[in-house]
Design a protein around this motif. Structure first.
Motif, mmCIF file in Angstrom:
data_model
loop_
_atom_site.group_PDB
_atom_site.id
_atom_site.type_symbol
_atom_site.label_atom_id
_atom_site.label_comp_id
_atom_site.label_asym_id
_atom_site.label_seq_id
_atom_site.Cartn_x
_atom_site.Cartn_y
_atom_site.Cartn_z
ATOM 1 N N GLU A 66 0.778 -1.152 -0.116
ATOM 2 C CA GLU A 66 -0.074 -0.124 -0.128
ATOM 3 C C GLU A 66 0.878 1.211 -0.107
ATOM 4 N N ILE A 67 2.104 1.347 0.810
ATOM 5 C CA ILE A 67 2.873 2.319 0.994
ATOM 6 C C ILE A 67 3.359 2.339 -0.555
ATOM 7 N N MET A 68 3.891 1.574 -1.224
ATOM 8 C CA MET A 68 4.576 1.264 -2.542
ATOM 9 C C MET A 68 3.634 2.079 -3.595
ATOM 10 N N LYS A 69 2.262 1.613 -3.576
ATOM 11 C CA LYS A 69 1.232 2.133 -4.504
ATOM 12 C C LYS A 69 1.283 3.744 -4.326
ATOM 13 N N CYS A 70 1.382 4.283 -3.060
ATOM 14 C CA CYS A 70 1.217 5.524 -2.903
ATOM 15 C C CYS A 70 2.388 6.335 -3.303
ATOM 16 N N TYR A 71 3.952 5.622 -3.440
ATOM 17 C CA TYR A 71 5.037 6.280 -3.683
ATOM 18 C C TYR A 71 4.687 6.313 -5.272
ATOM 19 N N TYR A 72 4.317 5.401 -6.068
ATOM 20 C CA TYR A 72 4.225 5.475 -7.385
ATOM 21 C C TYR A 72 2.793 6.156 -8.033
ATOM 22 N N SER A 73 2.169 6.550 -7.254
ATOM 23 C CA SER A 73 0.881 7.059 -7.684
ATOM 24 C C SER A 73 0.794 8.144 -8.544
ATOM 25 N N GLY A 74 1.884 9.069 -8.510
ATOM 26 C CA GLY A 74 2.042 10.229 -9.418
ATOM 27 C C GLY A 74 1.717 11.539 -9.044
ATOM 28 N N GLN A 82 8.221 11.599 2.808
ATOM 29 C CA GLN A 82 9.038 11.554 3.925
ATOM 30 C C GLN A 82 7.950 10.823 4.984
ATOM 31 N N GLU A 83 6.780 11.051 5.020
ATOM 32 C CA GLU A 83 5.952 10.259 6.014
ATOM 33 C C GLU A 83 5.883 8.810 5.529
ATOM 34 N N LEU A 84 5.579 8.601 4.233
ATOM 35 C CA LEU A 84 5.610 7.100 3.993
ATOM 36 C C LEU A 84 6.947 6.363 4.069
ATOM 37 N N ALA A 85 7.891 7.108 3.829
ATOM 38 C CA ALA A 85 9.192 6.602 4.121
ATOM 39 C C ALA A 85 9.486 6.124 5.594
ATOM 40 N N ASP A 86 9.076 7.175 6.312
ATOM 41 C CA ASP A 86 9.062 6.709 7.742
ATOM 42 C C ASP A 86 8.361 5.602 8.275
ATOM 43 N N LYS A 87 7.130 5.378 7.619
ATOM 44 C CA LYS A 87 6.323 4.222 7.808
ATOM 45 C C LYS A 87 7.101 2.982 7.339
ATOM 46 N N SER A 88 7.647 3.117 5.975
ATOM 47 C CA SER A 88 8.564 1.879 5.520
ATOM 48 C C SER A 88 9.629 1.423 6.609
ATOM 49 N N MET A 89 10.236 2.337 7.029
ATOM 50 C CA MET A 89 11.178 2.113 7.829
ATOM 51 C C MET A 89 10.803 1.466 9.099
ATOM 52 N N ALA A 94 15.749 -3.971 11.866
ATOM 53 C CA ALA A 94 17.119 -3.126 12.193
ATOM 54 C C ALA A 94 18.201 -3.248 11.360
ATOM 55 N N GLU A 95 18.466 -4.421 11.065
ATOM 56 C CA GLU A 95 19.481 -4.764 10.132
ATOM 57 C C GLU A 95 19.581 -3.940 8.693
ATOM 58 N N LEU A 96 18.338 -3.828 8.216
ATOM 59 C CA LEU A 96 18.003 -3.194 6.994
ATOM 60 C C LEU A 96 18.193 -1.885 7.140
ATOM 61 N N VAL A 97 17.472 -1.334 8.213
ATOM 62 C CA VAL A 97 17.672 0.039 8.493
ATOM 63 C C VAL A 97 18.878 0.653 8.649
ATOM 64 N N ASP A 98 19.750 -0.052 9.231
ATOM 65 C CA ASP A 98 21.263 0.303 9.440
ATOM 66 C C ASP A 98 22.191 0.075 8.203
ATOM 67 N N TYR A 99 21.392 -0.684 7.330
ATOM 68 C CA TYR A 99 22.314 -0.579 5.886
ATOM 69 C C TYR A 99 22.685 0.461 5.216
ATOM 70 N N GLN A 100 21.809 1.705 5.184
ATOM 71 C CA GLN A 100 22.082 2.980 4.798
ATOM 72 C C GLN A 100 21.581 4.138 5.524
ATOM 73 N N TYR A 105 18.801 6.799 1.942
ATOM 74 C CA TYR A 105 17.631 5.965 1.470
ATOM 75 C C TYR A 105 16.781 6.934 0.904
ATOM 76 N N MET A 106 16.497 8.244 1.602
ATOM 77 C CA MET A 106 15.557 9.313 0.670
ATOM 78 C C MET A 106 16.043 9.657 -0.457
ATOM 79 N N LEU A 107 17.267 9.891 -0.805
ATOM 80 C CA LEU A 107 17.734 10.229 -2.106
ATOM 81 C C LEU A 107 17.484 9.061 -2.975
ATOM 82 N N ASN A 108 17.502 8.028 -2.753
ATOM 83 C CA ASN A 108 17.317 6.894 -3.714
ATOM 84 C C ASN A 108 15.952 6.758 -3.850
#
Length: 192
Positions: A66-74, A82-89, A94-100, A105-108
């Motif tokens: 559902e978050i991804m669908k919002c990202y790419y809704s246009g 930013q708020e959706l990214a916070d929800k994703s995080m 924790a290991e994935l969060v620490d990866y970058q 993460y926001m730039l990518n």
């Protein structure tokens, strides 16, 4: 002229009718007042993951989709990204969060969203495996799970299907968190 009991009764019925009609209309307006309409992005953002965290592997990935669908809704603002990214995080292990870093993460993420918009690519369909198709296992003493998801992307008249396997791990509080994702063996199909 003297008023009879019939006149008083008629007047009393009229007064009671006026008050009853007034009471009905006031309550009808309150009961049927239009509710505030929310957008799909707002619906996703309204979920409080502290009190309403998805209980199953499938529900975690369903919410993530559902978050991804919002990202790419246009039709999304930088603040909403930013708020959706916070929800994703909050869904990530924790290991994935620490990866970058969060900044990276926001730039990518913004670059990927912009790429979708530039290429006129739309995430048109998502299909998630049933709960019976979740593979549970133990790795290094931790409960893990894998679930398959299929995404269909449309770019003008061309369709591309991407198949991914999400890997989740239970955290110390018993919540399933996304550890990562890998392309499925039969990863991509293009039609068009």
């Amino acid at each position: 002229m003297r008023k009879g009991p019939k006149s008083i009764a008629v007047l009393a019925v009229m007064v009671i009718t006026v008050f009853a009609l007034y009471y009905y209309l006031v309550n009808k307006v309150e009961r049927f007042s239009p509710e505030v309409e929310t957008t799909p992005v707002q619906d996703v953002l309204l979920r409080n993951l502290e009190t309403d965290y998805p209980a199953t592997v499938r529900e975690v990935i369903k919410y993530y989709n559902e978050i991804m669908k919002c990202y790419y809704s246009g039709n999304i603002t930088d603040a909403e990204i930013q708020e959706l990214a916070d929800k994703s995080m909050q869904l990530y292990d924790a290991e994935l969060v620490d990866y970058q870093s969060e900044e990276m993460y926001m730039l990518n993420l913004k670059a990927e969203i912009a790429g979708f918009a530039t290429n006129e690519t739309v995430l048109s369909h998502m299909a998630l495996s049933s709960s019976t198709a979740v593979d549970y296992y133990t790795y290094q003493g931790r409960e893990c799970a894998q679930i398959r998801c299929i995404y269909t992307m449309r770019q003008k008249t061309s369709l591309t299907t991407i198949k991914q396997v999400y890997v989740l791990r239970k955290d110390d509080t018993g919540k399933w968190k996304i550890l990562g994702w890998i392309p499925a063996d039969d990863e991509t199909e293009t039609a068009g």
